[in-house]
Write a protein that holds these residues in place. Structure first.
Motif, short mmCIF file in Angstrom:
data_model
loop_
_atom_site.label_atom_id
_atom_site.label_comp_id
_atom_site.label_asym_id
_atom_site.label_seq_id
_atom_site.Cartn_x
_atom_site.Cartn_y
_atom_site.Cartn_z
N VAL A 53 -22.90 14.59 47.21
CA VAL A 53 -23.70 15.46 46.35
C VAL A 53 -24.44 14.66 45.29
N MET A 54 -23.82 13.57 44.83
CA MET A 54 -24.46 12.80 43.77
C MET A 54 -25.34 11.67 44.29
N TYR A 56 -28.20 11.80 44.62
CA TYR A 56 -29.44 11.80 43.83
C TYR A 56 -29.41 10.76 42.71
N ASP A 57 -28.21 10.37 42.30
CA ASP A 57 -28.11 9.30 41.29
C ASP A 57 -28.19 7.91 41.92
N PHE A 59 -29.92 6.96 45.04
CA PHE A 59 -31.19 6.55 45.62
C PHE A 59 -32.25 6.51 44.52
N ALA A 60 -33.06 5.45 44.53
CA ALA A 60 -34.01 5.24 43.44
C ALA A 60 -35.28 6.07 43.60
N ASP A 62 -37.45 9.71 44.30
CA ASP A 62 -37.30 11.08 43.80
C ASP A 62 -36.28 11.82 44.67
N MET A 63 -35.51 12.70 44.05
CA MET A 63 -34.43 13.38 44.78
C MET A 63 -34.37 14.87 44.43
N VAL A 64 -33.91 15.64 45.39
CA VAL A 64 -33.63 17.07 45.16
C VAL A 64 -32.19 17.32 45.58
N GLU A 65 -31.48 18.12 44.81
CA GLU A 65 -30.12 18.52 45.20
C GLU A 65 -30.21 19.94 45.78
N VAL B 122 -41.19 16.24 42.03
CA VAL B 122 -40.78 15.15 42.93
C VAL B 122 -41.87 14.93 43.98
N GLY B 124 -42.77 11.70 44.63
CA GLY B 124 -42.66 10.26 44.86
C GLY B 124 -42.92 9.52 43.56
N THR B 125 -42.16 8.44 43.34
CA THR B 125 -42.29 7.72 42.06
C THR B 125 -43.54 6.86 42.00
N ARG B 129 -42.60 5.04 37.81
CA ARG B 129 -41.72 5.69 36.81
C ARG B 129 -40.31 5.76 37.40
N HIS B 131 -36.97 7.67 38.79
CA HIS B 131 -36.99 8.78 39.74
C HIS B 131 -36.73 10.12 39.05
N ASN B 132 -37.42 11.14 39.56
CA ASN B 132 -37.17 12.52 39.12
C ASN B 132 -36.10 13.13 40.01
N ILE B 133 -35.29 14.01 39.44
CA ILE B 133 -34.25 14.68 40.21
C ILE B 133 -34.35 16.18 39.95
N ILE B 134 -34.50 16.94 41.02
CA ILE B 134 -34.46 18.41 40.91
C ILE B 134 -33.03 18.82 41.21
N ASN B 135 -32.37 19.40 40.23
CA ASN B 135 -30.93 19.53 40.35
C ASN B 135 -30.42 20.69 39.52
N LEU B 137 -26.84 20.86 39.37
CA LEU B 137 -25.41 20.49 39.27
C LEU B 137 -25.15 19.73 37.98
#
Ligand SMILES: Cc1ncc(C[n+]2csc(CCOP(=O)(O)OP(=O)(O)O)c2C)c(N)n1
Ligand code: SF4
Lengths: 250, 279
Positions: A53-54, A56-57, A59-60, A62-65, B122, B124-125, B129, B131-135, B137
């Motif tokens: 689940v994490m 996203y922390d 991978f460098a 952009d990430m979506v959870e 998001v 792409g960086t 910059r 990374h952006n995270i849509i989250n 949790l």
């Protein structure tokens, strides 16, 4: 000469996985593929609900959870809104083959141009070792304490075999990461799954037979032996579908 | 943007909660039908609670807009996108089966496409910059609490600035009918008919259901003798009327449900009954 370094597509965040867990190896292989194709700047990854689940922390890019099992639906949206970007999901077997089965099958049959890394460790790792759709017949888990009884709990789902029966998907391969030879093969397959997307070929899913020493109740090395002796015979490694290669043969 | 009718909206609640948790803008259109369960396929307003109180799990709100004409379906759709982007809150257009099916002339306003800045997106960086995270949790409760507090600060601003409603014949009204969507159109006819009979009655039509036009109702409570909530449900908005007015005046319910629509005559009868009782 540098012979070994951390892939650039991984951040410096320390991984939280248990000692000997193969999630770490698979993260590395995915990051290496992103590095080698030089696509980190336009890659968006989708993390699952599960031990990863994490991600996203880690991978460098952009990430979506995503919500549990919905990663292929999220990835579909991302890819269709941004066709130039590279979109991958990273999912466990509970995530992909149980609650997310509908999303998986439909993304495959639509031949969405996305890459799915499917980590099959035959158990629900994060929640403490419940039976997964992929748990082996006879496998002891928290919710099958006498072993998975196929008369009651049915048979494991062989995701690669099942999806390769569809006309949609471009590429489906099952690999393992329990020894050096298999890791090298897994790397090749994962790289190809990303390259397919860059080339616009379509849905590529790599099933990685993985281990969960913690919830299997084994030492890391014993767990790798269990992969070899129990998992791989039930989940044979190999290419299950490769539409482009089939076309070349015609 | 996504749209469906009641059972499909229940199915989407998981995603809606995640969208709220990740502070993403989105428009969800619910053209309501009767429930619960598979219910029926005729118009209804019985998803009011679901739309205005959250719907999915967790501490969140949607901005809820209730059109009462085809023109408003168009206008409020534009408004919904703007509000959603401004506050990063998912917005729902809560219509009903009649709105979905009727034909009326509509003028589509010219709108210039707006480019809004989305530094959180998001895409792409580009290696330029972090990374952006849509989250949604947050495993640390202190952090989750903080994000919820922050979101509710935005909700407060929305409640202060974005409530919308229409008043009809409220100036000297002694009875206030409250209705939205198709129920408001039926009620308007009933109000006009009651006025012809000399009954001093007016209508408040909430256009935003969340934020609910509390202030308008609170003000009305100081001068009218009673309220009538006209709804296509077993009575859901009536609770917000009672809360807004702090039960200062009686609130009656005039309702049909399961796909039935109250007639102007039924609403008129309700008005006449309250007028008699309030004397
Ligand atoms: C809708 C929903 N159901 C259940 C959960 C609880 N949950 C969290 S992780 C998980 C299991 C994931 O297992 P798997 O996909 O096999 O990944 P692993 O942890 O083994 O890597 C579950 C059921 C949840 N977060 N959301
Ligand atoms: S619980 Fe299992 S899958 Fe999860 S991190 Fe630990 S070993 Fe890996």
């Amino acid at each position: 000469m540098v012979v070994f370094e951390k892939p650039k597509a991984l951040t410096d965040a320390p991984l939280h996985y248990c000692p000997g867990c193969t999630h770490g190896i698979i993260h590395r292989l995915v990051a290496e593929a992103i590095d080698e194709l030089g696509v980190e700047g336009k890659t968006v990854g989708v993390a699952p609900v599960g031990c990863a689940v994490m991600a996203y922390d880690y991978f460098a890019c952009d990430m979506v959870e995503a919500a549990h099992g919905r990663a292929p639906a999220v990835a579909t949206g991302l890819k269709r809104a941004m066709p130039e970007n590279i979109i991958f999901t990273y999912q466990g077997d509970g995530d992909l083959a149980s609650i997310g089965m509908a999303e998986t099958v439909h993304a495959a049959t639509r031949n969405e141009n996305i890459t799915i890394i499917f980590v099959n460790n035959a158990i629900y790792g994060m929640t403490g070792g419940q039976m997964a759709p992929t748990s082996l017949p006879g496998q002891v888990t928290q919710t099958s304490p006498y072993g998975r009884d196929t008369a009651v709990q049915g048979f494991p789902i062989k995701v690669s075999e099942m999806l390769s029966a569809l006309d949609g998907p471009e590429y489906i391969e099952r690999v393992a990461v329990n020894n050096v030879k298999n890791v090298k093969n897994a790397k090749k397959a994962i790289l190809k799954a990303f390259k397919n997307q860059v080339e616009g070929k379509g849905f590529s899913l790599i099933e990685v037979v993985s281990s969960c020493p913690t919830n299997w109740g084994m030492t890391p090395s014993k767990a790798l032996e269990w992969v070899e002796e129990k998992m791989i015979p039930y989940y044979p490694l190999g290419v299950y579908k490769d539409k482009s290669a089939e076309k070349k043969e015609d | 943007m996504t749209s469906s009718s009641s059972p499909g909206i229940s199915l989407k609640q998981e995603g809606i909660s995640y969208i709220a948790g990740a502070d993403l803008p989105a428009l969800i259109v619910n053209v309501q039908r009767g429930g619960p369960g598979l219910g029926g396929i005729q118009p209804s307003q019985s998803d009011y609670f679901q739309a205005t109180k959250g719907g999915g799990h967790g501490d969140y709100h949607l901005i809820v807009l209730a059109p009462a004409s085809v023109q408003e379906m168009a206008d409020l759709t534009i408004k919904a996108f703007d509000l959603s982007e401004k506050y990063r809150v998912p917005t729902m257009l809560l219509a009903d089966g009649t709105m979905g099916q009727m034909m009326e002339p509509v003028e589509l306003p010219e709108i210039a496409p707006k480019e809004s800045e989305k530094p959180w997106a998001v895409r792409g960086t580009k290696m330029e910059r972090e990374h952006n995270i849509i989250n949604s949790l947050y495993l640390k409760p202190e952090i989750l609490e903080k994000t919820n507090f922050e979101r509710f600060e935005r909700y407060k601003a929305i409640e202060e600035n974005e409530a919308m409603y229409e008043e009809y014949m409220m100036d000297d009204a002694e009875i206030c009918v409250v209705a939205f969507g198709i129920a408001a159109r039926v009620s308007k006819n009933a109000v006009t008919a009651a006025r012809k009979k000399g009954i001093k009655v007016g209508l408040i039509r909430p256009i935003t259901l969340w934020p609910f036009p509390k202030e308008a109702l609170k003000k009305a409570a100081d001068k009218v003798k009673g309220f009538i909530s006209v709804e296509l449900s077993m009575g859901q908005m009536i609770e917000d009327i009672k809360l807004s007015t702090e039960c200062k005046k009686p609130v009656e319910l005039c309702n049909r449900t399961g796909g039935m629509i109250p007639t102007p005559e039924e609403v008129l009868a309700s008005i006449e009954k309250l007028a008699k009782e309030a004397k």
